[in-house]
Motif scaffolding. Structure first.
Motif, PDB file in Angstrom:
ATOM      1  N   ASN A 614      41.440  11.841  51.006  1.00  0.00           N
ATOM      2  CA  ASN A 614      41.898  11.502  49.665  1.00  0.00           C
ATOM      3  C   ASN A 614      43.401  11.280  49.589  1.00  0.00           C
ATOM      4  O   ASN A 614      43.982  11.361  48.520  1.00  0.00           O
ATOM      5  N   ILE A 615      44.031  11.018  50.734  1.00  0.00           N
ATOM      6  CA  ILE A 615      45.473  10.744  50.710  1.00  0.00           C
ATOM      7  C   ILE A 615      45.699   9.413  49.995  1.00  0.00           C
ATOM      8  O   ILE A 615      45.110   8.400  50.374  1.00  0.00           O
ATOM      9  N   PRO A 616      46.507   9.384  48.943  1.00  0.00           N
ATOM     10  CA  PRO A 616      46.677   8.158  48.146  1.00  0.00           C
ATOM     11  C   PRO A 616      47.211   7.010  49.003  1.00  0.00           C
ATOM     12  O   PRO A 616      48.096   7.193  49.831  1.00  0.00           O
ATOM     13  N   ILE A 617      46.655   5.828  48.789  1.00  0.00           N
ATOM     14  CA  ILE A 617      47.123   4.662  49.556  1.00  0.00           C
ATOM     15  C   ILE A 617      47.460   3.487  48.647  1.00  0.00           C
ATOM     16  O   ILE A 617      47.763   2.400  49.118  1.00  0.00           O
ATOM     17  N   ARG A 618      47.431   3.705  47.316  1.00  0.00           N
ATOM     18  CA  ARG A 618      47.701   2.593  46.401  1.00  0.00           C
ATOM     19  C   ARG A 618      49.174   2.228  46.357  1.00  0.00           C
ATOM     20  O   ARG A 618      49.541   1.080  46.164  1.00  0.00           O
ATOM     21  N   ASP A 619      50.054   3.249  46.479  1.00  0.00           N
ATOM     22  CA  ASP A 619      51.486   2.941  46.431  1.00  0.00           C
ATOM     23  C   ASP A 619      52.109   3.226  47.791  1.00  0.00           C
ATOM     24  O   ASP A 619      51.546   3.931  48.633  1.00  0.00           O
ATOM     25  N   GLU A 620      53.297   2.681  47.981  1.00  0.00           N
ATOM     26  CA  GLU A 620      53.945   2.735  49.285  1.00  0.00           C
ATOM     27  C   GLU A 620      54.241   4.162  49.719  1.00  0.00           C
ATOM     28  O   GLU A 620      54.045   4.518  50.888  1.00  0.00           O
ATOM     29  N   LEU A 621      54.736   5.010  48.799  1.00  0.00           N
ATOM     30  CA  LEU A 621      55.039   6.391  49.182  1.00  0.00           C
ATOM     31  C   LEU A 621      53.783   7.139  49.610  1.00  0.00           C
ATOM     32  O   LEU A 621      53.806   7.952  50.535  1.00  0.00           O
ATOM     33  N   GLY A 622      52.679   6.875  48.928  1.00  0.00           N
ATOM     34  CA  GLY A 622      51.415   7.496  49.320  1.00  0.00           C
ATOM     35  C   GLY A 622      50.996   7.051  50.702  1.00  0.00           C
ATOM     36  O   GLY A 622      50.592   7.862  51.540  1.00  0.00           O
ATOM     37  N   ARG A 623      51.105   5.754  50.955  1.00  0.00           N
ATOM     38  CA  ARG A 623      50.732   5.238  52.272  1.00  0.00           C
ATOM     39  C   ARG A 623      51.618   5.820  53.365  1.00  0.00           C
ATOM     40  O   ARG A 623      51.152   6.084  54.473  1.00  0.00           O
ATOM     41  N   ARG A 624      52.872   6.031  53.048  1.00  0.00           N
ATOM     42  CA  ARG A 624      53.801   6.556  54.061  1.00  0.00           C
ATOM     43  C   ARG A 624      53.467   7.988  54.471  1.00  0.00           C
ATOM     44  O   ARG A 624      53.914   8.443  55.530  1.00  0.00           O
ATOM     45  N   LEU A 625      52.705   8.687  53.644  1.00  0.00           N
ATOM     46  CA  LEU A 625      52.253  10.025  54.047  1.00  0.00           C
ATOM     47  C   LEU A 625      51.474   9.973  55.352  1.00  0.00           C
ATOM     48  O   LEU A 625      51.525  10.892  56.169  1.00  0.00           O
ATOM     49  N   ARG A 626      50.749   8.861  55.533  1.00  0.00           N
ATOM     50  CA  ARG A 626      49.954   8.726  56.749  1.00  0.00           C
ATOM     51  C   ARG A 626      50.825   8.665  58.005  1.00  0.00           C
ATOM     52  O   ARG A 626      50.353   8.911  59.111  1.00  0.00           O
ATOM     53  N   GLY A 627      52.093   8.321  57.806  1.00  0.00           N
ATOM     54  CA  GLY A 627      52.991   8.268  58.957  1.00  0.00           C
ATOM     55  C   GLY A 627      53.242   9.624  59.579  1.00  0.00           C
ATOM     56  O   GLY A 627      53.722   9.706  60.717  1.00  0.00           O
TER      57      GLY A 627
END
Length: 866
Positions: A614-627
């Motif tokens: 459920n890690i957010p991927i709609r916005d850039e900061l959310g996607r960067r969590l995956r980094g």
């Protein structure tokens, strides 16, 4: 002093012969049993005829042995073991354990090698050895103390061979029988021999020259030119063939010959086995006392059952048991408090935790002892953390209960016992924790019997045994593996998100005209609706609602609502992920999520503690969590994602030809839908039209209404209704499916996935409009989403099996709905990406192709398509 008779049985050979000699038989659980039935009959007959003082049954551990190291093609032509026979090997071993018969199998060696080692050792000790097999290779073992009992035409007729008979039939000594194989080869084992040399020619050569080595040495003396050329040109092949045919009589086998002394069968367990297998004729052959004896009372008063504390002394006799049940008792925080253990004879044991496991470790790691569990995955993970690799989990009552009632809130064994067993539980809470664990362990087999019978009636026994049970083992391995996390990356994001929160707080205060607690729904509601006069949407008992739906509607006209939503998004990212994940990094530098297998009624897996799905991927900061999620040193992350799997399942289930054609042609389904809905060519479809078509495509799967679609797209209900009607007009198969599946659900009371997973939907018959509408949406969605969930599970099983089969170091780390994440050593990447794609795309055959998109990178964010 009379010699001891030692009967050595070639279990692999006899099971194969019994399988092909007898018609296919199954028990009530649908398990194939004909080979085991044949072996049991043969065993009873020879025991009566021979009455051995020692007995052992030997099996091949696998097809790969030391012989493959110097000849890769050894037995390479053999077809795979029939699927109806393969599981009967484990069933046979359980039958032998119930008979108190020792069986042996050793990695890297064939059953023949174990037979040869034991036969020579026993013969040297003075035993009279009899080898029962259908394989003539054992004739090389014959001597004054070793005979062979060879089966003829199936397994009912046998013939005794000794050295005299071997010489009478072939004019060969046992040692020369190996030379014979070196010359003529053996097609059944893919031993080449000398091409063109058959048995007759080989026997003539041996009669003249005595041994293979002598024949090769005197090859120039052979008068027949063609034969001389064959022998001369194939010397190395002949020596290799002899080496392949030679039985290794020095296999490292633990223990002395006394371990094979015959024992009386465990009659209660053997009776139980025969009953479950449906071997009624064998049941009648058991002694009367076994037929009269009950293994345990069906429903004993729970408090009357005495639970013994586990001690090393008590545990020593357990290794002879065939099966047991194990239960791990936990507290409210899921911390293990005690371990319960129960055997079929009604004896119960408990062990308070933490504890030293001692001989209990041998029980848990012994694959021969079949174990019934409750939440076996959690049990496996906990024991692995104690350094114990649990083996032999045969059943899990929690998984069985979940399949039968997928919408329940939980499947605690105590609650299941209280619901399904007429057992007295008064005073249960007053017991010691170890006593509770022992009692619940005792009741697991009774629950299992109820559940498996119901699963068979519902047609879900295969789903339970072939998907959910083995998947639990795969998930346990994934949880134990975890995924590497860069803490510094999370700390950096935390600082960045804190600045964003501060900026938004200032902006919100400026719009509000004062400061207040943005995180307080009550204060926010009073500000928005009382002070600023925004139109109130909903009111609750505690005040005005400021939930997401309300705020999204307000945000269209009021900037402060949009800023609050943005603030909440960043606050959630920071507290739950950027900060929250840091505390969950284990000592190994990895985060170990837990996969819940029994939560979603559709069959989808859930990830908790933490939820990595459920890690957010709609916005850039959310996607960067995956980094922050990185591959280990020397490895890469590989992501394999099913492309539009739910829409492909819809195309299959609805049998809509237009939808199927689009997927078969490899078209972009959203563009095709947009061109149809908006009546333009695919080339004229713009990004906004495609976005709206995508919302319609996926909305249909979830039974979306015109109101829901209008809200999602920010359009009028009239427009939304037009989109949906246009979609259904172009895909009539989908329209029919939507009507038919709801009708079917109302008639049957449930809907099913392609693999037979059932979801009861009593809401479909409700007089309440809202409940009935909910049921209709679930009827539409469950066969699609549930089948997609089943497909990813099949894919996980297939990939895990192939990785294990190939001894790859690659690890499956995460399942995120339709996507699998792997940690792959760089050297394995090319092979593994091919393997993963093939196994995922071949998981199931649909009327449209399954497509897997793949990406790889050092971390989960910076990934490139491959």
């Amino acid at each position: 002093m009379a010699k001891s008779k030692f009967l050595i049985i070639d279990g692999s050979s006899l099971l194969h012969r019994a399988f092909y000699a007898l018609p296919l038989l199954t028990n009530k659980q649908g398990e194939y049993t004909n080979a085991v039935y044949g072996l049991a009959n043969m065993l009873n007959r020879v025991l009566n005829e021979i009455a051995p003082e020692r007995l052992v049954v030997c099996f091949d551990k696998s097809r790969i042995t030391f012989r493959n190291d110097f000849y890769a093609e050894y037995k390479g032509q053999r077809k795979p073991t029939p699927v109806e026979l393969k599981p009967q090997f484990e069933l046979a071993k359980r039958m032998l354990s119930a008979q108190s018969v020792v069986w042996e199998e050793i990695e890297g060696f064939e059953a023949d090698d174990i037979i040869g080692t034991l036969a020579k050792k026993a013969g040297k000790a003075g035993d009279e050895v009899i080898i029962l097999t259908g394989d003539r290779d054992v004739l090389q073992l014959l001597d004054d103390n070793i005979k062979a009992m060879l089966t003829k035409q199936g397994i009912t007729n046998t013939e005794i061979w000794d050295t005299a008979k071997l010489y009478e039939r072939y004019s060969l000594t046992p040692k020369q029988f190996i030379d014979l194989k070196g010359l003529m080869g053996d097609a059944s084992d893919n031993i080449p021999g000398i091409p063109g040399v058959g048995e007759k020619t080989a026997l003539k050569l041996l009669a003249q020259y005595d041994s293979l080595e002598a024949i090769l040495e005197h090859a120039e003396e052979i008068k027949a030119k063609a034969l001389k050329a064959k022998v001369t040109e194939n010397k190395e092949l002949a020596l290799l063939s002899k080496k392949l045919a030679t039985i290794d009589c020095a296999v490292p086998i633990e223990g002395n010959l006394a371990k094979y002394d015959t024992q009386k069968p465990n009659l209660p367990i053997l009776k139980s086995f025969y009953e479950k297998a449906g071997f009624n004729s064998l049941l009648k052959q058991l002694p009367l006392e076994a037929l009269a004896q009950e293994i345990s009372p069906v429903s004993p008063p729970v408090i009357a059952q005495e639970v013994h504390l586990i001690t090393a002394e008590e545990a020593e006799g357990w290794l002879g048991q065939m099966e047991c049940s194990v239960y791990l008792e936990t507290d409210k925080k899921k911390n293990p408090t005690s371990l319960g253990l129960a055997f079929a004879d009604g004896t119960l044991y408990g062990l308070p935790l933490p504890a030293k496991f001692g001989i209990l470790q041998e029980i848990l790691e012994n694959e021969q002892i079949q174990k019934t569990t409750a939440n076996g995955k959690a049990f496996t993970v906990f024991m692995a953390q104690q350094g114990i690799k649990v083996a032999g989990i045969a059943d899990d009552v929690v998984l069985a209960a979940y399949l039968l009632e997928p919408a329940e809130n939980g499947y605690m064994p105590l609650a299941l016992c209280q619901k399904y067993l007429p057992t007295v539980y008064n005073g249960f809470d007053s017991l010691q924790e170890y006593e509770k664990a022992g009692i619940l362990a005792f009741n697991l087999p009774k629950l299992l019997k109820i559940f498996t019978e119901e699963l068979e009636k519902a047609g879900m026994l295969d789903l339970y045994r072939e998907v959910e049970l083995p998947l639990a083992e795969v998930l346990a391995e994934m949880e134990l593996a975890g995924i590497s996390v860069d803490k510094a990356h999370l700390e950096s994001l935390n600082r960045e998100l804190s600045l964003k929160e501060a900026e938004l707080t200032t902006e919100i205060y400026d719009l509000a005209g004062r400061s207040f607690n943005i995180n307080s729904p009550k204060q926010l509601g009073e500000l928005l609706f009382n002070e600023l006069g925004l139109p109130a949407q909903k009111k609750t008992k505690t005040g005005y609602s400021t939930d997401v739906e309300v705020m999204e509607q307000l945000a269209v006209d009021y900037p402060i609502a949009g800023k609050v939503l943005e603030y909440r998004s960043y606050a959630k990212l920071r507290s739950t992920y950027a900060m929250g994940l840091q505390s969950l990094i284990a000592e190994d530098g990895r985060i170990h999520t837990t996969y819940e297998q029994t939560v979603a009624a559709t069959g989808r897996l859930s990830s908790v503690e933490p939820n990595l799905q459920n890690i957010p991927i709609r916005d850039e900061l959310g996607r960067r969590l995956r980094g922050a999620f990185r591959a280990a040193e020397g490895c890469l992350l590989l992501a394999a994602d099913y492309s539009q799997i739910e829409l492909r399942v819809l195309a299959h289930i609805s049998d809509d030809k237009a939808l199927q054609e689009a997927f078969k042609n490899g078209d972009d389904i959203h563009t095709i839908t947009a061109s149809q809905v908006f009546e333009v060519t695919p080339q004229q479809v713009n990004s906004e039209q495609r976005r709206r078509a995508k919302a319609v495509n996926f909305g249909i799967i979830y039974g979306i209404s015109d109101y829901g679609l209008s809200r999602d797209l920010g359009i009028t209900r009239v427009e939304a209704k037009t989109y949906i009607e246009s979609y259904l007009a172009h895909y009539p198969g989908v329209t029919n499916y939507m009507t038919d599946i709801v009708k079917e659900g109302k008639e049957k009371g449930y809907v099913s996935t392609l693999l037979g997973r059932k979801r009861p939907l009593p809401q479909l018959r409700s007089s309440n409009f809202n409940l009935r509408s909910f049921g209709e949406r679930m009827a539409l969605n469950t066969p699609i989403q549930g089948t997609a969930a089943d497909i990813i599970k099949l894919a996980m099983l297939r990939v895990a099996a192939k990785l294990a089969e190939g001894s790859y170091k690659t690890k499956m780390l995460l399942q995120v709905h339709d996507e699998l994440i792997f940690e792959v050593p760089e050297a394995e990447l090319e092979q593994v990406k091919t393997l993963v794609k093939a196994e995922m795309e071949g998981a199931i055959q649909l009327k449209v192709p399954l497509i897997v998109d793949m990406k790889t990178g050092r971390d989960w964010y910076n990934m490139s398509k491959i």
